[in-house]
Design an enzyme around this catalytic site. Structure first.
Site, PDB file in Angstrom:
ATOM      1  N   SER A  12       5.571 -11.165   3.049  1.00  0.00           N
ATOM      2  CA  SER A  12       7.049 -11.635   2.762  1.00  0.00           C
ATOM      3  C   SER A  12       8.012 -10.493   2.488  1.00  0.00           C
ATOM      4  CB  SER A  12       7.084 -12.408   1.811  1.00  0.00           C
ATOM      5  OG  SER A  12       6.631 -11.784   0.605  1.00  0.00           O
ATOM      6  N   GLU A 153      10.322  -5.572  -5.038  1.00  0.00           N
ATOM      7  CA  GLU A 153      11.315  -5.338  -4.116  1.00  0.00           C
ATOM      8  C   GLU A 153      12.624  -4.644  -4.429  1.00  0.00           C
ATOM      9  OE1 GLU A 153      10.626  -6.181  -0.869  1.00  0.00           O
ATOM     10  OE2 GLU A 153       8.861  -7.138  -1.083  1.00  0.00           O
ATOM     11  N   CYS A 185      -1.026 -11.839  -5.946  1.00  0.00           N
ATOM     12  CA  CYS A 185       0.073 -11.696  -4.982  1.00  0.00           C
ATOM     13  C   CYS A 185       0.126 -10.257  -4.746  1.00  0.00           C
ATOM     14  CB  CYS A 185       1.462 -12.007  -5.963  1.00  0.00           C
ATOM     15  SG  CYS A 185       2.948 -11.611  -5.003  1.00  0.00           S
ATOM     16  N   HIS A 187       2.319  -7.812  -4.164  1.00  0.00           N
ATOM     17  CA  HIS A 187       3.251  -7.441  -4.843  1.00  0.00           C
ATOM     18  C   HIS A 187       2.589  -6.731  -6.091  1.00  0.00           C
ATOM     19  CE1 HIS A 187       6.016  -9.095  -2.210  1.00  0.00           C
ATOM     20  NE2 HIS A 187       6.922  -8.090  -2.331  1.00  0.00           N
TER      21      HIS A 187
END
Length: 273
Positions: A12, A153, A185, A187
């Site tokens: 994503s 992000e 995740c 991230h």
């Protein structure tokens, strides 16, 4: 026989680079084609059907580049789209959830395993199902941490804000007597020092992305599709649906590549409706 085609990675956003980092380290001869759908993240709050649709758009983009294997370097997309992609693509498709689950069971001593992930991944019960299918006596403590993806992000994962958000998000986990915590995740590994600091040194952190590359390596060998030539024929390629400059800033830091370059592309609709 040597197969010099690239391995495709999709996420994503930039989180999938934590998986790519392991690929570059463990499989230096393999070419990486990566796409991050930054324009439409986060995936966590979205319905599963929409995540599946976006995953197909990324997969189609990579398939046109003649990849030999697809790695879903995103837990939310793995939970939503892995069975469908695997059923309909004619190449191996590998997700991040089962490798992380196996590693957690191997590492845990008291069989109490925490999982931190997006809303979508937690809602899917994918980790609980994967862990309990292998060991029904395990206790899984899932926790959605929706604020982690935006922190990474926006390139704030080294900041004091990040430190505060991680401490606040994980405070309830400290009472659960877990000895192993799955970073569910991709991230999350960028926040790893902060997470470790909150949960304490006695909790083993499992990086699902890093574990996934062990699976990738095994499948390459099993199917005899590894690149065995002495060099990469094709250079690595990185794509984002968001701002290339923002993506590059994080990638340069995380991958330690000062000359890193990403290309902006459009995939389907970029609206957030």
């Amino acid at each position: 026989m040597s197969d010099e085609h690239a391995i495709g990675f999709m996420d994503s956003g930039v989180g999938g680079l934590t998986v790519v980092k392991q690929a570059l380290k463990q499989l230096p001869r393999e070419t990486v084609y990566f796409i991050g759908d930054q324009a439409r993240l986060p995936y966590g709050p979205r319905p599963g059907a929409q995540v599946c649709e976006f995953s197909w758009q990324m997969a189609d983009f990579l398939m046109k580049k003649h990849i030999k294997m697809l790695v879903i370097a995103c837990n939310t997309a793995t939970a939503a789209a892995l069975p469908d992609l695997r059923a309909r693509l004619n190449i191996p498709v590998i997700g991040v959830i089962k490798p992380g689950s196996r590693a957690a069971l191997k590492a845990s001593r008291n069989n109490r395993i925490g999982v931190i992930a997006t809303d979508g991944t937690i809602r899917s019960n994918a980790y609980s199902d994967a862990i309990l299918t292998k060991d029904p006596t395990a206790t899984v403590v899932p926790l959605a941490c929706p604020k982690f993806v935006p922190l990474v992000e926006s390139n704030e994962y080294h900041s004091t804000v990040a430190k505060r958000v991680v401490a606040e998000s994980l405070k309830d986990l400290k009472k659960q007597d877990i000895d192993t915590l799955v970073l569910g995740c991709t991230h999350n590994p960028l926040l790893r020092p902060l997470i470790q600091n909150v949960v304490g040194p006695n909790v083993t952190l499992i990086d699902s992305g890093a574990e996934t590359i062990n699976d990738v390596s095994s499948v390459l060998d099993y199917l005899d599709i590894a690149n065995t030539s002495s060099t990469k024929r094709y250079p690595d390629e990185y794509y984002t649906t968001g701002a290339a400059a923002q993506f590059e800033a994080i990638a340069k830091d995380w991958l330690g590549q000062p000359d890193f370059h990403a290309t902006h592309i459009d995939l389907g609709s970029e609206t957030n409706d």
